[in-house]
Design a protein around this motif. Structure first.
Motif, PDB file in Angstrom:
ATOM      1  N   LEU A  48      42.340  42.444  54.048  1.00  0.00           N
ATOM      2  CA  LEU A  48      43.427  42.316  55.027  1.00  0.00           C
ATOM      3  C   LEU A  48      43.767  43.671  55.628  1.00  0.00           C
ATOM      4  O   LEU A  48      44.012  43.791  56.841  1.00  0.00           O
ATOM      5  CB  LEU A  48      44.663  41.697  54.369  1.00  0.00           C
ATOM      6  N   ASP A  49      43.784  44.709  54.789  1.00  0.00           N
ATOM      7  CA  ASP A  49      44.058  46.054  55.294  1.00  0.00           C
ATOM      8  C   ASP A  49      42.954  46.531  56.230  1.00  0.00           C
ATOM      9  O   ASP A  49      43.225  47.238  57.218  1.00  0.00           O
ATOM     10  CB  ASP A  49      44.203  47.041  54.125  1.00  0.00           C
ATOM     11  N   ALA A  50      41.713  46.147  55.931  1.00  0.00           N
ATOM     12  CA  ALA A  50      40.598  46.534  56.802  1.00  0.00           C
ATOM     13  C   ALA A  50      40.757  45.911  58.189  1.00  0.00           C
ATOM     14  O   ALA A  50      40.486  46.562  59.217  1.00  0.00           O
ATOM     15  CB  ALA A  50      39.271  46.098  56.178  1.00  0.00           C
ATOM     16  N   ALA A  51      41.203  44.661  58.216  1.00  0.00           N
ATOM     17  CA  ALA A  51      41.455  44.017  59.514  1.00  0.00           C
ATOM     18  C   ALA A  51      42.570  44.736  60.257  1.00  0.00           C
ATOM     19  O   ALA A  51      42.500  44.945  61.481  1.00  0.00           O
ATOM     20  CB  ALA A  51      41.803  42.541  59.306  1.00  0.00           C
ATOM     21  N   GLN A  52      43.605  45.135  59.511  1.00  0.00           N
ATOM     22  CA  GLN A  52      44.712  45.859  60.135  1.00  0.00           C
ATOM     23  C   GLN A  52      44.248  47.200  60.679  1.00  0.00           C
ATOM     24  O   GLN A  52      44.662  47.629  61.762  1.00  0.00           O
ATOM     25  CB  GLN A  52      45.828  46.061  59.107  1.00  0.00           C
TER      26      GLN A  52
END
Length: 489
Positions: A48-52
């Motif tokens: 999820l952080d990578a998408a952010q």
């Protein structure tokens, strides 16, 4: 007491009774299943952080169009809400999995509170999906918005599955309330009936969902950048080529006005010559003219007046034709206007990357980018041909006025003048014979018809060039190559 609850209590009593000799109760011990659960939850958080990171660091602010900018903003909101709310849920799961000091009721309360924000996340993403449906869709079947909705549904299912398992754990927490257990001890207890393994399975399944989600966001971010680059370049090409067309149209209009002015100058000179010649003749021997001669001379004046009126009307018509042609090529339903609409469509096509490789997008950009210049070249060719035709027509009209009609009238009056050299009683007869052969109306109709053919009709045919070039760009292959079948061409 229910059988399952009696088993749970017995396990708790057995565990507590062995607390002093079991290494599990040391402060550094983490249950193997707990470590596995933590790793899985942290993997979800990282995805999820990578998408952010993708939307923060790599998603530009599109400036080429309002709809692309709105879509990028919606994508930021979509990813930001997911990272904030869903990410917090899995952060709490990761904390629960390795917690060695906090009471189970406390950590599961935090996790429950995190899950309570999920409905808000769902509402926020629904708003983003509404925007995607408005600005990213280009047909009724496979499109970016439906894929993003599907990703949202997959994440929501993972959260629902997680919530179901946590409900089972919540019941177990209530059963041990007040007992001196930390979370690791509690997880050891619930691992006995398989509940902990269910939780591990659900979170590990969420890892796959979050990985697909992160990969999709990465693809879409790259697609938005590529779409913005394409749209910016295409709009720039369209502006440049439209400016070139505008210049060519203005040049043609100036040349057309010059050609028509040459004809008007020649016509005005002819009319003045005819009026002067006729008046000087009429006032010379008015009493010698029979009714036939008088009628023919009056017909000459009427023909001149009629032709003058027609030329004046033709002047208005030519001006209207030029104005309509200019508006058509500059701002009407013209080839570059059509290409601008196709640019917006193709921009949306470039965003359709979530179903696999977009062969249409990768194979058609260079072809599409060549179309504005090709269309401009074709229009320029039409305008050059039109300029040459009108110049040639003007030359013919000037020649007709100066080299045929003017000498014709001069010759006719020269013949009439011969009659005045006849004996007085023969003059009227001589005039009648010559007048019987004169056809002023037919000769002047020739100039009237020629000016209509060389200007009005030729100018009225010019818009067909726009139609031909428009058909050329329509047949360029975008809709066939991209299989866009649900929009009218």
């Amino acid at each position: 007491m229910a059988p399952s609850l009696r088993v749970l209590v017995a396990l708790l009593v057995l565990t507590i009774g062995r607390s002093e000799c079991n290494p599990f109760f040391g402060n550094n011990y983490v249950l193997p299943q707990g470590a596995r659960l933590s790793n899985a939850a942290n993997s979800v958080v990282r995805n999820l952080d990578a998408a952010q990171t993708q939307v923060r660091a790599y998603l530009i602010n599109p400036t080429s169009s309002n709809f692309l900018s709105a879509g990028a903003t919606a994508l930021r909101d979509y990813v930001g809400n997911t990272t904030l709310i869903v990410g917090q849920v899995y952060r709490e799961v990761a904390q629960v999995a390795v917690d060695r000091t906090t009471a189970p009721a406390v950590v599961f309360t935090r996790l429950t509170l995190a899950l309570q924000a999920v409905p808000e996340w769902n509402r926020n993403l629904s708003q983003s999906l509404d925007v995607f449906n408005q600005v990213f869709n280009y047909d009724d079947n496979s499109n970016t918005a439906s894929n993003l909705e599907q990703l949202r549904n997959y994440v929501a299912k993972s959260l629902n599955d997680l919530s179901d398992v946590l409900g089972l754990l919540g019941n177990a927490v209530l059963a041990v309330t007040g007992q001196p257990l930390n979370t690791q001890q509690f997880l050891q207890v619930v691992s006995a009936n398989g509940t902990l393994q269910q939780l591990v399975d659900v979170v590990e399944a969420s890892v796959r969902v979050s990985a697909d989600y992160s990969a999709s966001v990465t693809k879409l971010v790259a697609a938005v950048r590529a779409a913005n680059d394409f749209q910016s370049r295409s709009y720039s090409l369209l502006r440049t080529n439209q400016a070139s067309i505008n210049t060519n149209v203005d040049r043609y209009s100036s040349a057309s006005n010059a050609s028509f002015y040459r004809f008007l100058t020649a016509a005005d000179s002819l009319f003045n010559h005819l009026k002067t010649t006729n008046e000087s003749f009429v006032f010379r021997w008015p009493l010698l003219f029979s009714p036939a001669v008088q009628d023919q001379l009056n017909l000459l004046n009427h023909s001149i007046d009629h032709l003058t009126g027609n030329v004046l009307q033709r002047t208005f018509t030519v001006a209207q034709n030029l104005a309509r042609t200019s508006a058509l090529f500059k701002e009407g339903n013209n080839p570059l206007g059509y290409l601008r609409e196709e640019t917006d469509l193709f921009t949306r096509v470039l965003l359709d990357v979530l179903n696999g490789e977009n062969f249409c997008a990768t194979g058609f950009v260079s072809t599409f980018n060549a179309l504005p210049t090709q269309a401009t070249s074709l229009v320029a060719g039409c305008l050059t041909e039109q300029t040459n035709l009108e110049s040639l027509g003007s030359t013919q009209l000037v020649s007709l006025a100066n080299n045929f009609l003017r000498p014709y009238v001069t010759a006719i009056y020269g013949r009439l003048n011969i009659c005045f050299q006849q004996p007085f009683d023969k003059m009227t007869e001589c005039l009648d014979k010559i007048v019987a052969t004169i056809d002023f109306r037919g000769k002047f109709f020739l100039l009237d018809l020629a000016s209509q053919l060389f200007f009005e009709q030729v100018q009225e045919e010019l818009p067909s060039c726009n139609d031909r070039v428009l058909e050329f760009v329509r047949n360029s292959g975008l809709r066939e190559s991209c299989q866009i079948t649900n929009l009218a061409a």
